[in-house]
Design an enzyme around this catalytic site. Structure first.
Site, PDB file in Angstrom:
ATOM      1  N   ASP A   1      -5.342   0.462  -3.645  1.00 13.42           N
ATOM      2  CA  ASP A   1      -4.374   0.351  -4.744  1.00 13.42           C
ATOM      3  C   ASP A   1      -3.445  -0.793  -4.341  1.00 13.42           C
ATOM      4  O   ASP A   1      -2.523  -0.602  -3.557  1.00 13.42           O
ATOM      5  CB  ASP A   1      -3.615   1.678  -4.861  1.00 13.42           C
ATOM      6  CG  ASP A   1      -2.610   1.659  -5.997  1.00 13.42           C
ATOM      7  OD1 ASP A   1      -2.765   0.848  -6.921  1.00 13.42           O
ATOM      8  OD2 ASP A   1      -1.661   2.458  -5.941  1.00 13.42           O
TER       9      ASP A   1
ATOM     10  N   ASP B   1       1.995   7.778  -2.469  1.00 13.66           N
ATOM     11  CA  ASP B   1       1.510   6.617  -3.222  1.00 13.66           C
ATOM     12  C   ASP B   1       0.114   6.177  -2.794  1.00 13.66           C
ATOM     13  O   ASP B   1      -0.399   5.172  -3.282  1.00 13.66           O
ATOM     14  CB  ASP B   1       2.507   5.452  -3.182  1.00 13.66           C
ATOM     15  CG  ASP B   1       2.954   5.114  -1.779  1.00 13.66           C
ATOM     16  OD1 ASP B   1       2.360   5.652  -0.826  1.00 13.66           O
ATOM     17  OD2 ASP B   1       3.903   4.336  -1.639  1.00 13.66           O
TER      18      ASP B   1
ATOM     19  N   GLU C   1      -8.210  -1.576  -7.588  1.00 12.42           N
ATOM     20  CA  GLU C   1      -7.688  -1.409  -8.947  1.00 12.42           C
ATOM     21  C   GLU C   1      -7.636  -2.768  -9.634  1.00 12.42           C
ATOM     22  O   GLU C   1      -7.166  -3.749  -9.071  1.00 12.42           O
ATOM     23  CB  GLU C   1      -6.290  -0.778  -8.924  1.00 12.42           C
ATOM     24  CG  GLU C   1      -5.813  -0.467 -10.332  1.00 12.42           C
ATOM     25  CD  GLU C   1      -4.499   0.294 -10.364  1.00 12.42           C
ATOM     26  OE1 GLU C   1      -4.452   1.405  -9.821  1.00 12.42           O
ATOM     27  OE2 GLU C   1      -3.525  -0.245 -10.912  1.00 12.42           O
TER      28      GLU C   1
END
Lengths: 178, 178
Positions: free
Chosen positions: B7, B141, B68
């Site tokens: 990410d 996260d 991503e």
């Protein structure tokens, strides 16, 4: 001071090497473009850019790498690729311990033409004149990379002093100014 | 199949490694975040991300890296950094010959929750459940990175078949769809 200018792009990444110092004549040491095929995977394209830039760094061993600062408000379609190509350029330089400076397109235009709103032809004309070339640099899209290198040689010190001052400023303000 | 999900982000780059195959239980092999200080030079930050990701690649030797997909229409302020961090991830994988796949945030959400519009809490809940963890993955996260890896394991084949079909389509249409 030997500066490698990089005009980042996924399809064409302009590269130009200029030697010089403020108040002294400039000399072009090399100019070219690192190209990658549009139909290749994005990872493969970034790898080709890395390999291309590594060859330029190996050959010229610049004291500094000047990269065009990318703004998000430009063409949404191409800006991501430009940001990614510029990341590769900054990474290659930093990995070798070579300092990186970013200059905005208008800083570059102002440095070589006197106007931040100069058009491409004007930039090419001035790059050709300042480097005392017999003809405009080829490929044409590499003139911006040479202009970036010239811009750094002429105003690098000033930009660095501003950057140093900003580094001491509070974060919020620094981000605003950047 | 062992997948490293990334990410991307300049400040926090989430990383998660998941092992599995469609129709078989998933197993989390690792989760973490590569952090870089906001006050560091951009080149230095990209180098820290590269070094951090290289450690993850060395340790886990994934079969594939799922990153991503970054869209330019997101927050203009952070999108450039995200694009640059994703470039480093794609570069590190490609340099090792590891295939890279990109998944959009909504593909990832749909893969793990059934809805492309799921919120962060829902994604974390499902990642915890699907990986049979005793508690939500920490740091929080990094849950998105695990979700990316799961997404690829479950729909990677489909995405790859679509990509292969698109690669054969005319360029204009391919760009439109990408």
């Amino acid at each position: 001071m030997k500066v490698l200018g990089v005009d980042p792009g996924l399809t064409r990444c302009g590269v130009g090497v200029v030697d010089g110092a403020p108040g002294r004549p400039l000399r072009m040491l090399g100019v070219g473009v690192v190209r990658t095929p549009a139909e290749a995977e994005i990872g493969q394209r970034l790898l080709l850019i890395e390999q291309g830039l590594e060859r330029w760094l190996d050959e010229h061993r610049p004291d500094l790498v000047a990269v065009e600062r990318v703004f998000a408000q430009h063409n949404v379609r191409t800006v991501m690729g430009t940001a990614q190509a510029s990341a590769v350029a900054m990474l290659c330089a930093t990995r070798r311990g070579i300092p990186v400076t970013l200059h905005t397109p208008s800083e570059v235009k102002a440095a070589v033409t006197g106007s931040g709103r100069a058009d491409k032809a004007q930039v090419t004309t001035m790059v050709t004149r300042l480097l005392r070339l017999d003809a405009p640099p080829k490929p044409a899209d590499a003139a911006d990379a040479l202009a970036l290198a010239i811009c750094h040689i002429w105003r690098g010190g000033a930009t660095d002093r501003i950057a140093a001052a900003l580094a001491k400023a509070p974060t919020a303000r620094r981000e605003h100014l950047r």
